[in-house]
Scaffold this motif. Structure first.
Motif, PDB file in Angstrom:
ATOM      1  N   THR A   1       0.906  -2.283 -14.616  1.00  0.00           N
ATOM      2  CA  THR A   1      -0.927  -1.284 -14.429  1.00  0.00           C
ATOM      3  C   THR A   1      -0.831  -1.529 -13.532  1.00  0.00           C
ATOM      4  O   THR A   1      -1.514  -2.850 -13.776  1.00  0.00           O
ATOM      5  CB  THR A   1      -0.979  -1.235 -15.544  1.00  0.00           C
ATOM      6  OG1 THR A   1      -1.034  -2.077 -16.450  1.00  0.00           O
ATOM      7  CG2 THR A   1      -0.279   0.143 -16.364  1.00  0.00           C
ATOM      8  N   ILE A   2      -1.491  -0.763 -12.515  1.00  0.00           N
ATOM      9  CA  ILE A   2      -2.344  -1.782 -11.272  1.00  0.00           C
ATOM     10  C   ILE A   2      -2.829  -0.917 -10.776  1.00  0.00           C
ATOM     11  O   ILE A   2      -3.072   0.869 -10.546  1.00  0.00           O
ATOM     12  CB  ILE A   2      -1.584  -2.002 -10.102  1.00  0.00           C
ATOM     13  CG1 ILE A   2      -0.198  -2.718  -9.925  1.00  0.00           C
ATOM     14  CG2 ILE A   2      -2.365  -2.546  -9.303  1.00  0.00           C
ATOM     15  CD1 ILE A   2       0.391  -2.778  -9.515  1.00  0.00           C
ATOM     16  N   LEU A   3      -5.002  -0.934 -10.596  1.00  0.00           N
ATOM     17  CA  LEU A   3      -6.122  -0.347 -10.516  1.00  0.00           C
ATOM     18  C   LEU A   3      -5.917  -1.073  -8.493  1.00  0.00           C
ATOM     19  O   LEU A   3      -6.050  -1.885  -8.017  1.00  0.00           O
ATOM     20  CB  LEU A   3      -6.987  -0.514 -11.094  1.00  0.00           C
ATOM     21  CG  LEU A   3      -8.700  -0.016 -10.398  1.00  0.00           C
ATOM     22  CD1 LEU A   3      -8.586   1.757 -10.729  1.00  0.00           C
ATOM     23  CD2 LEU A   3      -9.058  -0.308 -12.143  1.00  0.00           C
ATOM     24  N   ILE A   4      -6.320  -0.028  -8.288  1.00  0.00           N
ATOM     25  CA  ILE A   4      -6.840  -0.079  -6.432  1.00  0.00           C
ATOM     26  C   ILE A   4      -7.704   0.365  -6.033  1.00  0.00           C
ATOM     27  O   ILE A   4      -7.948   2.071  -6.485  1.00  0.00           O
ATOM     28  CB  ILE A   4      -5.654   0.330  -5.572  1.00  0.00           C
ATOM     29  CG1 ILE A   4      -4.481  -0.282  -5.774  1.00  0.00           C
ATOM     30  CG2 ILE A   4      -5.967   0.442  -4.379  1.00  0.00           C
ATOM     31  CD1 ILE A   4      -3.149   0.607  -5.162  1.00  0.00           C
ATOM     32  N   THR A   5      -8.687   0.190  -5.907  1.00  0.00           N
ATOM     33  CA  THR A   5      -9.883   0.535  -5.337  1.00  0.00           C
ATOM     34  C   THR A   5     -10.390   0.499  -4.163  1.00  0.00           C
ATOM     35  O   THR A   5      -9.388   0.416  -3.015  1.00  0.00           O
ATOM     36  CB  THR A   5     -11.771  -0.488  -5.737  1.00  0.00           C
ATOM     37  OG1 THR A   5     -11.543  -1.681  -4.791  1.00  0.00           O
ATOM     38  CG2 THR A   5     -11.915  -0.413  -6.947  1.00  0.00           C
TER      39      THR A   5
ATOM     40  N   SER B   1      -1.625   0.804   0.423  1.00  0.00           N
ATOM     41  CA  SER B   1      -0.411  -0.159  -1.186  1.00  0.00           C
ATOM     42  C   SER B   1      -0.051   0.006  -1.862  1.00  0.00           C
ATOM     43  O   SER B   1       0.922   0.034  -2.630  1.00  0.00           O
ATOM     44  CB  SER B   1      -1.773  -1.582  -1.016  1.00  0.00           C
ATOM     45  OG  SER B   1      -2.378  -1.078  -1.591  1.00  0.00           O
ATOM     46  N   ALA B   2      -1.153   1.597  -2.699  1.00  0.00           N
ATOM     47  CA  ALA B   2      -0.371   2.037  -3.594  1.00  0.00           C
ATOM     48  C   ALA B   2       1.226   2.497  -3.493  1.00  0.00           C
ATOM     49  O   ALA B   2       2.106   2.854  -4.139  1.00  0.00           O
ATOM     50  CB  ALA B   2      -1.541   3.194  -3.573  1.00  0.00           C
ATOM     51  N   LYS B   3       0.849   3.311  -1.901  1.00  0.00           N
ATOM     52  CA  LYS B   3       2.895   4.040  -1.918  1.00  0.00           C
ATOM     53  C   LYS B   3       3.469   3.060  -1.578  1.00  0.00           C
ATOM     54  O   LYS B   3       4.890   2.853  -1.824  1.00  0.00           O
ATOM     55  CB  LYS B   3       2.671   4.143  -0.516  1.00  0.00           C
ATOM     56  CG  LYS B   3       4.118   4.873  -0.038  1.00  0.00           C
ATOM     57  CD  LYS B   3       3.393   5.100   1.673  1.00  0.00           C
ATOM     58  CE  LYS B   3       5.562   5.214   2.455  1.00  0.00           C
ATOM     59  NZ  LYS B   3       4.894   6.298   3.717  1.00  0.00           N
ATOM     60  N   GLN B   4       3.405   1.597  -1.091  1.00  0.00           N
ATOM     61  CA  GLN B   4       3.864  -0.351  -1.150  1.00  0.00           C
ATOM     62  C   GLN B   4       4.705  -0.156  -3.201  1.00  0.00           C
ATOM     63  O   GLN B   4       5.328  -0.841  -3.256  1.00  0.00           O
ATOM     64  CB  GLN B   4       3.680  -0.880  -0.246  1.00  0.00           C
ATOM     65  CG  GLN B   4       3.596  -0.704   1.094  1.00  0.00           C
ATOM     66  CD  GLN B   4       3.779  -2.007   1.788  1.00  0.00           C
ATOM     67  OE1 GLN B   4       3.846  -2.890   1.836  1.00  0.00           O
ATOM     68  NE2 GLN B   4       2.824  -1.182   3.072  1.00  0.00           N
TER      69      GLN B   4
ATOM     70  N   ILE C   1       0.126   3.392 -11.325  1.00  0.00           N
ATOM     71  CA  ILE C   1      -0.627   3.563  -9.988  1.00  0.00           C
ATOM     72  C   ILE C   1      -2.269   3.806 -10.745  1.00  0.00           C
ATOM     73  O   ILE C   1      -2.423   5.114 -10.125  1.00  0.00           O
ATOM     74  CB  ILE C   1      -0.347   3.230  -8.626  1.00  0.00           C
ATOM     75  CG1 ILE C   1       0.298   2.187  -8.799  1.00  0.00           C
ATOM     76  CG2 ILE C   1      -1.546   2.579  -7.363  1.00  0.00           C
ATOM     77  CD1 ILE C   1       1.440   2.237  -7.620  1.00  0.00           C
ATOM     78  N   TYR C   2      -3.243   3.271 -10.684  1.00  0.00           N
ATOM     79  CA  TYR C   2      -4.674   4.218 -11.317  1.00  0.00           C
ATOM     80  C   TYR C   2      -5.484   3.641  -9.616  1.00  0.00           C
ATOM     81  O   TYR C   2      -5.405   2.888  -9.390  1.00  0.00           O
ATOM     82  CB  TYR C   2      -6.004   3.698 -12.499  1.00  0.00           C
ATOM     83  CG  TYR C   2      -5.309   3.630 -13.233  1.00  0.00           C
ATOM     84  CD1 TYR C   2      -5.892   5.222 -13.790  1.00  0.00           C
ATOM     85  CD2 TYR C   2      -4.894   2.527 -14.259  1.00  0.00           C
ATOM     86  CE1 TYR C   2      -5.045   5.336 -15.233  1.00  0.00           C
ATOM     87  CE2 TYR C   2      -4.309   2.492 -15.230  1.00  0.00           C
ATOM     88  CZ  TYR C   2      -4.256   4.142 -15.747  1.00  0.00           C
ATOM     89  OH  TYR C   2      -3.807   4.423 -16.914  1.00  0.00           O
ATOM     90  N   LEU C   3      -5.683   5.158  -8.874  1.00  0.00           N
ATOM     91  CA  LEU C   3      -6.429   5.069  -7.919  1.00  0.00           C
ATOM     92  C   LEU C   3      -7.853   5.404  -7.774  1.00  0.00           C
ATOM     93  O   LEU C   3      -7.867   6.607  -7.853  1.00  0.00           O
ATOM     94  CB  LEU C   3      -5.543   6.912  -7.209  1.00  0.00           C
ATOM     95  CG  LEU C   3      -4.280   6.816  -6.829  1.00  0.00           C
ATOM     96  CD1 LEU C   3      -4.138   7.964  -6.426  1.00  0.00           C
ATOM     97  CD2 LEU C   3      -3.652   5.708  -6.292  1.00  0.00           C
ATOM     98  N   GLY C   4      -8.712   4.211  -7.440  1.00  0.00           N
ATOM     99  CA  GLY C   4     -10.060   4.548  -7.777  1.00  0.00           C
ATOM    100  C   GLY C   4     -10.323   5.369  -6.914  1.00  0.00           C
ATOM    101  O   GLY C   4     -10.221   4.106  -5.346  1.00  0.00           O
ATOM    102  N   CYS C   5     -11.140   5.828  -6.762  1.00  0.00           N
ATOM    103  CA  CYS C   5     -11.679   6.426  -5.477  1.00  0.00           C
ATOM    104  C   CYS C   5     -13.126   7.519  -5.757  1.00  0.00           C
ATOM    105  O   CYS C   5     -13.650   7.671  -7.268  1.00  0.00           O
ATOM    106  CB  CYS C   5     -10.570   7.933  -4.859  1.00  0.00           C
ATOM    107  SG  CYS C   5      -9.110   7.808  -5.042  1.00  0.00           S
TER     108      CYS C   5
END
Length: 304
Positions: free
Chosen positions: A4-8, A18-21, A31-35
């Motif tokens: 599990t990964i969170l990206i801001t 990076s979410a795509k890769q 994958i949590y998309l922090g927006c």
């Protein structure tokens, strides 16, 4: 392996790429998309699902320039994440030098204060378990090839670092690139400091390098946007910068490649692209533990 990964800042540019890769990596399940913008987040989610063929993306609303939003996001995160990519940032908008309600400049809030608070809250809630990566920049150690000077601090005291946080260090500058380098320098120091405090988690500062296709210039004036984006196209042709996919791949490598040691700051060995190296070799102040802890303490003066 990170499940599990969170990206801001995940709805566009480096965050989205990076979410795509990361979705293509073995073992990644969520994958949590922090927006901060729900509609843009929904659009990014749809595009990522179409491009990857996977339905592993979830939206987490978060505005890293607002500490209340950061705290709410951690509460709303339904499970711990094993990986964190602190990608959100930029030049802080047209009023980058304005002071926020927390007492720091807008550019400092969006690049660093919010990510420090996010990391603190995740650790406190036991919702960060393996690896945290911060999007650094070569400007933190200066880039002679581009005429970018390294941060010029006199004492590196807590008070001097605090003056970077609230903008006093820079006076009434109208150029967002002036505070950007020292802020990224402080970020690398902070990451090294907390790495020593939390030896069970890897803390990596990784620069994506000078990357085309990001939204980093979008908050500049139309004239500056035109100039900077035009310059990036020329620099890409000259081999001085690289494409979006290369910058995002650096994030992926930083998360998964164990040769990058916790507390380290990794970026281009020279210029803004090319082979990656330990930046402490190029700028010894990055390895000074007193400076690291002073930067960390200064930042936390503004977190309540």
């Amino acid at each position: 392996m990170l499940k599990t990964i969170l990206i801001t800042g995940a709805n566009a540019g480096l965050g989205k790429e990076s979410a795509k890769q990361l979705a293509q990596q073995d073992g990644v399940e969520k994958i949590y998309l922090g927006c901060r913008n729900l509609e843009k987040a929904k659009q990014a989610k749809r595009e990522l699902e179409r491009e990857t063929g996977k339905s592993i993306f979830e939206i987490l609303l978060i505005d890293v320039s607002d500490l209340d939003s950061v705290k709410a996001a951690v509460v709303n995160l339904p499970e711990p994440v094993e990986g964190l990519v602190m990608n959100a940032g930029g030049t802080g908008g047209k009023r980058f030098n304005d002071t926020t309600k927390d007492g720091v400049t807008q550019i400092f809030a969006v690049n660093l204060l919010g990510h420090v608070a996010l990391t603190d809250e995740l650790l406190k809630a036991r919702k960060l378990t393996k690896t945290a990566l911060y999007a650094g920049s070569e400007v933190a150690r200066g880039v002679k090839e581009m005429g970018m000077k390294r941060p010029d601090l006199k004492t590196s005291s807590v008070d001097e670092f605090a003056s970077i946080c609230n903008g006093v260090f820079f006076g009434k500058t109208n150029d967002a690139t002036v505070p950007y380098g020292p802020i990224k320098y402080m970020a690398a120091l902070w990451m090294s400091s907390i790495a020593r405090q939390h030896p069970d988690i890897r803390f990596i500062t990784m620069s994506p390098g000078a990357t085309t296709g990001t939204e980093g210039f979008n908050t500049l004036s139309p004239v500056k946007q035109y100039v900077m984006k035009g310059m990036m196209k020329v620099m890409l042709w000259l081999g001085k910068v690289h494409k979006l996919e290369v910058g995002a791949q650096r994030y992926v490598d930083g998360l998964f490649n164990q040769s990058y040691k916790s507390g380290g700051f990794y970026a281009s060995q020279s210029g803004l692209t090319g082979p990656i190296g330990d930046q402490g070799v190029l700028f010894a102040d990055l390895n000074n533990e007193t400076f690291q802890d002073n930067a960390n303490e200064a930042i936390h003066r503004f977190i309540k």
